[in-house]
Design an enzyme around this catalytic site. Structure first.
Site, mmCIF file in Angstrom:
data_model
loop_
_atom_site.group_PDB
_atom_site.id
_atom_site.type_symbol
_atom_site.label_atom_id
_atom_site.label_comp_id
_atom_site.label_asym_id
_atom_site.label_seq_id
_atom_site.Cartn_x
_atom_site.Cartn_y
_atom_site.Cartn_z
ATOM 1 N N GLN A 91 34.673 43.696 42.553
ATOM 2 C CA GLN A 91 35.274 42.399 42.853
ATOM 3 C C GLN A 91 36.553 42.225 42.032
ATOM 4 O OE1 GLN A 91 32.409 39.198 42.845
ATOM 5 N NE2 GLN A 91 31.210 40.188 44.435
ATOM 6 N N ARG A 121 42.625 40.361 43.530
ATOM 7 C CA ARG A 121 43.601 40.927 44.472
ATOM 8 C C ARG A 121 42.936 41.448 45.753
ATOM 9 N NH1 ARG A 121 46.539 42.410 39.475
ATOM 10 N NH2 ARG A 121 48.565 41.361 39.541
ATOM 11 N N GLN A 140 52.931 39.874 31.895
ATOM 12 C CA GLN A 140 52.278 41.112 32.329
ATOM 13 C C GLN A 140 52.642 41.499 33.759
ATOM 14 O OE1 GLN A 140 48.309 39.237 31.524
ATOM 15 N NE2 GLN A 140 47.616 40.427 33.260
ATOM 16 N N GLY A 185 36.013 42.238 31.492
ATOM 17 C CA GLY A 185 35.301 43.040 32.486
ATOM 18 C C GLY A 185 35.570 44.532 32.317
ATOM 19 N N GLU A 186 34.524 45.326 32.517
ATOM 20 C CA GLU A 186 34.689 46.789 32.499
ATOM 21 C C GLU A 186 35.493 47.273 33.700
ATOM 22 O OE1 GLU A 186 30.933 48.748 32.239
ATOM 23 O OE2 GLU A 186 30.807 48.427 30.074
ATOM 24 N N LYS A 187 35.608 46.445 34.706
ATOM 25 C CA LYS A 187 36.432 46.813 35.866
ATOM 26 C C LYS A 187 37.847 47.190 35.402
ATOM 27 C CE LYS A 187 38.900 45.870 39.780
ATOM 28 N NZ LYS A 187 40.097 45.368 39.198
ATOM 29 N N MET A 194 42.921 34.927 34.780
ATOM 30 C CA MET A 194 44.140 34.430 35.425
ATOM 31 C C MET A 194 43.768 33.593 36.653
ATOM 32 S SD MET A 194 47.100 37.218 34.870
ATOM 33 C CE MET A 194 46.720 38.240 36.279
ATOM 34 N N ALA A 205 41.803 32.528 40.263
ATOM 35 C CA ALA A 205 41.335 33.185 41.494
ATOM 36 C C ALA A 205 39.970 33.804 41.215
ATOM 37 C CB ALA A 205 42.336 34.233 41.993
ATOM 38 N N HIS A 239 34.098 37.290 37.399
ATOM 39 C CA HIS A 239 34.443 36.367 36.302
ATOM 40 C C HIS A 239 33.226 35.532 35.900
ATOM 41 C CE1 HIS A 239 38.598 36.678 38.213
ATOM 42 N NE2 HIS A 239 38.836 37.004 36.966
HETATM 43 O O1 PAF Z 1 42.244 40.540 33.178
HETATM 44 C C1 PAF Z 1 42.949 39.525 33.311
HETATM 45 O O2 PAF Z 1 42.689 38.642 34.127
HETATM 46 C C2 PAF Z 1 44.192 39.388 32.447
HETATM 47 O O3 PAF Z 1 44.809 40.616 32.224
HETATM 48 C C3 PAF Z 1 43.920 38.640 31.119
HETATM 49 C C4 PAF Z 1 42.975 39.424 30.221
HETATM 50 C C5 PAF Z 1 43.341 37.274 31.393
HETATM 51 C C6 PAF Z 1 45.237 38.478 30.345
HETATM 52 O O4 PAF Z 1 46.166 37.734 31.075
#
Ligand code: PAF
Length: 292
Positions: free
Chosen positions: A192, A195, A69, A155-157, A38, A40, A45
């Protein structure tokens, strides 16, 4: 500048352009790795992009702040968005293509069709954010159909999200391998997360307590302590560090995410310990593996 090609990472905004590029790559014998985000973007990432590059010859990342979401009152409008900074970061790790769809591209005819991974989506975070995993599964299914990758990295986070996506892929038969990427942490252990940008400097100093408490609990559980008292101590430690509200610290089966009984873990058990709590206006989540 893209570290791999010496050119700027290409960006596309439409499904048609994306698929034209992916088709051309496939015809040339390339394989496709995918990292949905998403935006940021942070080190976590970028490490997922690097993982994807070890398993596919081309890597596509998407940046899409998915409205389905977020519940009303959550941070959809204020979620940090900085396309040019994100693209520069993707360039720096050799990402091959960035997909930047608008809401109309992802949901061209509204949101009537949804993907619900029942039960797993209603536990843990699902109790506090009942809409959340339905929105995630729906957008990830749509993104998979747009990108059609061979492998996708999460990510496992966001451990619950990772397991829900694995289940969705298995149930619906998506021909995509799902990989979990290790959590990237700051020196004090804080996972990390985009948010983390919301934390004040005082909150940031307290934030490492979440991982510290989970880590201590994981060690005690791996030595055979009884879960209820260990989890209770972890909750107390987190709250004593300045967190404002506890959502949960739970010990669960790593696949089904269901609670484990309150008995010392039998030898050889692998479990997952997950926690979520509010620090000021920021909700932090984290998790750790537990092996007896
Ligand atoms: O983990 C995220 O950033 C989001 O939930 C994802 C997997 C990109 C879906 O919008």
């Amino acid at each position: 500048m893209n570290s791999k090609t010496g050119t700027l990472t290409a960006a596309v905004r439409s499904r048609a352009e994306l698929q034209q590029q992916v088709r051309a790559w496939r015809q040339a014998g390339e394989t496709i790795g995918f990292v949905p985000t998403m935006g940021a973007l942070h080190g976590g990432h970028l490490s997922l992009v690097k993982t994807a590059a070890t398993r596919a010859t081309k890597v596509v990342a998407s940046i899409f702040v998915n409205p389905t979401q977020f519940a009303p009152g959550e941070d959809f409008d204020t979620y940090p968005r900085d396309e040019s900074a994100d693209r520069a970061k993707l360039d720096s790790v050799g990402c091959d293509l960035v997909y930047l769809p608008a809401v109309e591209e992802m949901y061209p005819d509204g949101t009537r069709t949804n993907v619900r991974v029942e039960q797993m989506s209603d536990l843990l975070d699902g109790i506090y954010r009942p809409h959340f995993f339905y929105g995630v599964a729906t957008v990830v299914a749509r993104l998979f159909l747009h990108v059609q990758p061979d492998v996708a990295v999460f990510g496992e986070k966001d451990y619950q999200q990772l397991q829900i996506i694995r289940r969705m892929v298995r149930d619906l038969g998506f021909p995509i391998e799902i990989l979990g990427g290790r959590t990237t942490r700051d020196p004090d252990g804080l996972a990390q997360s985009s948010r983390n940008l919301y934390l004040t400097s005082e909150e940031r100093r307290a934030a490492g307590a979440l991982q510290a408490a989970l880590h201590r609990a994981s060690v005690r559980l791996s030595l055979g302590a009884k879960p209820a008292e260990v989890l209770s101590e972890a909750r107390d430690l987190i709250m004593a560090s300045g967190f404002r509200e506890m959502n949960y610290v739970s010990l669960v089966d790593p696949d089904t995410l269901e609670d484990l009984p309150d008995a010392p873990l039998p030898d050889g058990t692998v479990a997952r310990l997950l926690g979520a709590a509010w620090l000021g206006k920021t909700r932090l989540i984290d998790n750790i593996s537990v092996t007896r």
